[in-house]
Design a protein around this motif. Structure first.
Motif, PDB file in Angstrom:
ATOM      1  N   LEU A  79      -7.575   1.231   0.121  1.00 21.64           N
ATOM      2  CA  LEU A  79      -9.114   1.576   1.037  1.00 21.64           C
ATOM      3  C   LEU A  79      -9.996   0.542   0.775  1.00 21.64           C
ATOM      4  N   ILE A  80     -10.300  -0.295  -0.658  1.00 26.96           N
ATOM      5  CA  ILE A  80     -10.933  -1.482  -1.188  1.00 26.96           C
ATOM      6  C   ILE A  80     -10.466  -2.461  -0.552  1.00 26.96           C
ATOM      7  N   PHE A  81      -9.284  -2.616  -0.195  1.00 27.73           N
ATOM      8  CA  PHE A  81      -9.023  -4.574   0.562  1.00 27.73           C
ATOM      9  C   PHE A  81      -9.092  -4.387   1.964  1.00 27.73           C
ATOM     10  N   LEU A  82      -8.986  -3.399   2.619  1.00 27.09           N
ATOM     11  CA  LEU A  82      -9.044  -3.059   3.825  1.00 27.09           C
ATOM     12  C   LEU A  82     -10.451  -2.910   3.877  1.00 27.09           C
TER      13      LEU A  82
ATOM     14  N   ALA B 245      -3.251  -8.457   2.201  1.00 28.47           N
ATOM     15  CA  ALA B 245      -1.499  -8.716   1.850  1.00 28.47           C
ATOM     16  C   ALA B 245      -1.863  -9.137   0.309  1.00 28.47           C
ATOM     17  N   PHE B 246      -2.469 -10.368   0.088  1.00 26.13           N
ATOM     18  CA  PHE B 246      -2.763 -11.193  -0.925  1.00 26.13           C
ATOM     19  C   PHE B 246      -3.538  -9.845  -2.077  1.00 26.13           C
ATOM     20  N   LEU B 247      -4.571  -9.317  -1.098  1.00 29.84           N
ATOM     21  CA  LEU B 247      -4.965  -8.557  -2.790  1.00 29.84           C
ATOM     22  C   LEU B 247      -4.409  -7.369  -3.428  1.00 29.84           C
ATOM     23  N   THR B 248      -3.015  -6.788  -2.579  1.00 34.70           N
ATOM     24  CA  THR B 248      -2.549  -5.600  -2.373  1.00 34.70           C
ATOM     25  C   THR B 248      -1.060  -6.281  -3.513  1.00 34.70           C
ATOM     26  N   LEU B 249      -0.684  -7.364  -3.159  1.00 36.47           N
ATOM     27  CA  LEU B 249       0.394  -7.990  -4.162  1.00 36.47           C
ATOM     28  C   LEU B 249      -0.498  -8.732  -5.517  1.00 36.47           C
ATOM     29  N   TRP B 250      -1.307  -9.265  -5.271  1.00 36.50           N
ATOM     30  CA  TRP B 250      -2.041  -9.090  -6.716  1.00 36.50           C
ATOM     31  C   TRP B 250      -1.972  -8.470  -7.591  1.00 36.50           C
ATOM     32  N   VAL B 251      -2.626  -6.824  -7.280  1.00 38.45           N
ATOM     33  CA  VAL B 251      -2.987  -5.957  -7.470  1.00 38.45           C
ATOM     34  C   VAL B 251      -1.064  -5.527  -8.835  1.00 38.45           C
ATOM     35  N   LEU B 252       0.034  -4.926  -7.637  1.00 37.40           N
ATOM     36  CA  LEU B 252       1.269  -4.705  -7.728  1.00 37.40           C
ATOM     37  C   LEU B 252       2.497  -6.216  -9.557  1.00 37.40           C
ATOM     38  N   PHE B 253       0.994  -7.379  -9.132  1.00 38.05           N
ATOM     39  CA  PHE B 253       1.546  -8.218  -9.915  1.00 38.05           C
ATOM     40  C   PHE B 253       1.286  -7.641 -11.374  1.00 38.05           C
ATOM     41  N   ARG B 254       0.190  -7.866 -11.581  1.00 41.56           N
ATOM     42  CA  ARG B 254      -0.859  -7.571 -12.380  1.00 41.56           C
ATOM     43  C   ARG B 254      -1.504  -7.342 -13.246  1.00 41.56           C
ATOM     44  N   THR B 255      -0.676  -5.149 -12.338  1.00 41.79           N
ATOM     45  CA  THR B 255      -1.208  -4.405 -13.229  1.00 41.79           C
ATOM     46  C   THR B 255       0.325  -4.228 -14.628  1.00 41.79           C
ATOM     47  N   ASP B 256      -0.079  -3.305 -15.367  1.00 39.00           N
ATOM     48  CA  ASP B 256       0.482  -3.019 -16.088  1.00 39.00           C
ATOM     49  C   ASP B 256       1.780  -1.622 -16.462  1.00 39.00           C
ATOM     50  N   ASP B 257       1.157  -1.198 -15.182  1.00 42.23           N
ATOM     51  CA  ASP B 257       1.581   0.151 -15.290  1.00 42.23           C
ATOM     52  C   ASP B 257       3.444   0.237 -14.492  1.00 42.23           C
ATOM     53  N   CYS B 258       4.329   1.088 -13.974  1.00 39.14           N
ATOM     54  CA  CYS B 258       5.567   1.545 -13.746  1.00 39.14           C
ATOM     55  C   CYS B 258       5.793   0.880 -12.290  1.00 39.14           C
ATOM     56  N   TYR B 259       4.664   1.287 -11.354  1.00 40.73           N
ATOM     57  CA  TYR B 259       5.101   0.638 -10.132  1.00 40.73           C
ATOM     58  C   TYR B 259       4.875  -0.604 -10.407  1.00 40.73           C
TER      59      TYR B 259
ATOM     60  N   SER C  15       0.730  -0.980  -0.023  1.00 42.02           N
ATOM     61  CA  SER C  15       0.062  -0.079  -0.007  1.00 42.02           C
ATOM     62  C   SER C  15       0.414   1.274   0.092  1.00 42.02           C
ATOM     63  N   ALA C  16       1.606   1.070   0.944  1.00 48.85           N
ATOM     64  CA  ALA C  16       2.983   2.571   0.841  1.00 48.85           C
ATOM     65  C   ALA C  16       3.698   2.518  -0.660  1.00 48.85           C
ATOM     66  N   ILE C  17       3.861   1.260  -1.372  1.00 49.07           N
ATOM     67  CA  ILE C  17       4.341   1.978  -3.000  1.00 49.07           C
ATOM     68  C   ILE C  17       3.123   2.106  -3.377  1.00 49.07           C
ATOM     69  N   LEU C  18       1.327   1.859  -3.521  1.00 50.38           N
ATOM     70  CA  LEU C  18       0.246   2.118  -4.080  1.00 50.38           C
ATOM     71  C   LEU C  18       0.150   4.080  -3.716  1.00 50.38           C
ATOM     72  N   ARG C  19       0.970   3.784  -2.701  1.00 50.95           N
ATOM     73  CA  ARG C  19       0.375   5.436  -1.773  1.00 50.95           C
ATOM     74  C   ARG C  19       1.311   6.588  -2.957  1.00 50.95           C
TER      75      ARG C  19
ATOM     76  N   ILE D 193      -5.253 -12.070  11.674  1.00 50.11           N
ATOM     77  CA  ILE D 193      -4.244 -12.285  11.524  1.00 50.11           C
ATOM     78  C   ILE D 193      -4.776 -12.801  10.298  1.00 50.11           C
ATOM     79  N   ILE D 194      -5.576 -13.887   9.716  1.00 44.72           N
ATOM     80  CA  ILE D 194      -6.083 -14.319   8.894  1.00 44.72           C
ATOM     81  C   ILE D 194      -6.999 -13.175   7.739  1.00 44.72           C
ATOM     82  N   SER D 195      -7.333 -12.114   8.232  1.00 41.58           N
ATOM     83  CA  SER D 195      -7.739 -10.798   7.443  1.00 41.58           C
ATOM     84  C   SER D 195      -6.453 -10.094   7.101  1.00 41.58           C
ATOM     85  N   GLN D 196      -5.633 -10.418   7.482  1.00 43.10           N
ATOM     86  CA  GLN D 196      -3.954  -9.078   7.106  1.00 43.10           C
ATOM     87  C   GLN D 196      -3.392  -9.847   5.938  1.00 43.10           C
ATOM     88  N   PHE D 197      -3.896 -11.543   6.368  1.00 45.15           N
ATOM     89  CA  PHE D 197      -2.747 -12.269   4.979  1.00 45.15           C
ATOM     90  C   PHE D 197      -3.691 -12.015   4.090  1.00 45.15           C
ATOM     91  N   ILE D 198      -4.937 -11.935   4.049  1.00 42.12           N
ATOM     92  CA  ILE D 198      -6.248 -11.977   2.947  1.00 42.12           C
ATOM     93  C   ILE D 198      -5.625 -10.165   2.050  1.00 42.12           C
TER      94      ILE D 198
END
Length: 451
Positions: free
Chosen positions: A169-172, A209-223, A156-160, A202-207
């Motif tokens: 926000l949506i993931f939270l 994390a998964f959603l945030t990383l999924w966005v970063l892996f799937r995007t075609d943007d510079c980040y 989320s720090a990278i996205l911000r 901790i289950i909620s936090q893992f999910i």
């Protein structure tokens, strides 16, 4: 995905951009705060004052060990925002991948260290004997899942840093709702007490994390993240550490200092411990707007420093201070009057309500002091000056506060002077931070580093 999800803060209306960026960031922080708050409410009502004290009193211990990483996350965010503002995409990608790899390694280390250091930490805090077993259980389970929290925070720090505060926000929102459902399931239905609350978190936090990383892996943007680029770039890492380490040391040491504050409060019994915990959970929500605006200021300043926009930074500072003050004033007034009812949400014991109300009413109006020190610290970090906020906050929140507590605890046995240890440190910090900011010539740092 398109670049529409990012926000270039180097042009356009400053107030509008800050508000548009801060609102989803604030909402995200609120939902993140709900993780522990919902745990506290459910456990406090079902398990009782001892359970409430166990869940809330461990916050300083968690923050002490997580503090170093949070500083690293701040440093990564500043470095990424600088590269984004300067449009140096190659370095931006190196920063993103370096931050992800380092966070994963730090998470593994912290998980193991936190689990084994839990008992001595709780003893150090003078945790009441009736609370100790429950606090140990909750804290150990929490640390076993700490890597989920860390991966979400760095993602989320990278996205911000590139102006995207919507998707975190949506993931939270998703995972906060899930956390409530799991709290009800584990604590109320399955009767697992504080352990159930920890598992739900901790289950909620893992999910998340998964959603945030999924966005970063799937995007075609510079980040975007790509497996083949997951490596540590040493020059970039040095930049992140240069900015993030002071902030990390500051957060960790201040949280360690708060262990002492918690220890003084714990001496007055489990009702005091539970009441202090309720106060902390409630006042944390009041603090969120100013903290969100301070984070907004860091991103705003970071991008504009990368673009060399000194005049725009100056205007942004004024807007950030104004917005932080207005939001805080609007919240502390109802907090003061509704204190008993808010504390009763956590536990209905009269002693817990008495202590919690006392702590809120003695401290809440001093929250306005943090608007200055939080915003100015965020601005200084945004231009790459991370050491000064660290030294100022350490001297105020650690050295001064511990001297204050030592003196008043030897002069009186009353809980009243103990309970205002936080605002005493806030006042000292705000004064010193403002003086330094006025004399720091931060404009020259922008001209030298980013021109």
């Amino acid at each position: 995905m398109s670049r529409i999800s990012t926000m270039d803060m180097t042009q356009g209306s400053i107030r509008k951009e800050m508000i548009l960026f801060a609102i989803p960031l604030l909402a995200g922080n609120i939902f993140q705060q709900l993780y522990n708050t919902i745990d506290s409410i459910v456990v406090g009502q079902v398990v009782g004052p001892d359970g409430l004290g166990a869940v809330t009193s461990v916050a300083p211990a968690i923050n002490t060990l997580v503090g170093f990483f949070m500083g690293f996350s701040t440093g990564a965010s500043v470095v990424v925002s600088h590269f984004f503002g300067a449009k140096t995409i190659s370095d931006l990608r190196k920063a993103v991948h370096t931050a992800i790899v380092c966070t994963f390694l730090l998470g593994i280390l912290l998980m193991a260290f936190g689990y084994f250091v839990t008992p001595p930490l709780l003893v150090f805090m003078s945790t009441p004997e009736s609370v100790m077993p429950l606090a140990t259980t909750y804290l150990r389970i929490y640390f076993l899942g700490i890597i989920g929290l860390m991966m979400y925070n760095i993602g989320s720090a990278i996205l911000r840093a590139v102006g995207d505060s919507i998707r975190p926000l949506i993931f939270l929102i998703i995972t906060s709702v899930l956390n409530i459902v799991l709290d009800i399931l584990y604590v109320i239905v399955l009767h697992q007490g504080v352990a159930g609350a920890a598992y739900a978190t901790i289950i909620s936090q893992f999910i998340s994390a998964f959603l945030t990383l999924w966005v970063l892996f799937r995007t075609d943007d510079c980040y975007s993240i790509r497996f083949k680029e997951l490596t540590i770039d040493k020059p970039i890492l040095k930049q992140i550490i240069k900015i993030g380490m002071p902030a990390g040391i500051q957060m960790a040491v201040i949280s360690f200092s708060n262990l002492f504050v918690q220890g003084y409060i714990n001496r007055f019994g489990e009702s005091s411990t539970a009441g202090w915990g309720a106060y902390g959970r409630i006042d944390a929500f009041v603090m969120l707007p100013m903290q969100s605006i301070a984070l907004t200021a860091t991103t705003f300043v970071g991008q504009n420093a990368g673009a060399g926009n000194v005049d725009r930074i100056k205007k942004g500072i004024k807007e950030a201070l104004f917005l932080a003050a207005i939001c805080t004033i609007a919240l502390v007034i109802p907090e003061f009057f509704a204190a008993p009812k808010m504390v009763s949400l956590f536990n209905g014991d009269p002693e817990v309500i008495k202590y919690g109300t006392l702590f809120i009413r003695m401290n809440c109006f001093f929250d306005i002091l943090c608007c200055s020190n939080q915003t100015h610290a965020g601005v200084l970090r945004g231009v790459g000056d991370a050491k000064a906020p660290m030294y100022i906050m350490l001297s105020s929140f650690v050295v001064f506060r511990q001297i204050y507590l030592f003196i008043v605890s030897h002069l009186t046995t009353s809980i009243y002077p103990i309970s205002i240890a936080y605002p005493a440190g806030w006042l000292v910090c705000s004064v010193i931070m403002l003086i330094y900011f006025k004399k720091s010539n931060w404009e020259k740092r922008v001209d030298i580093n980013y021109s």
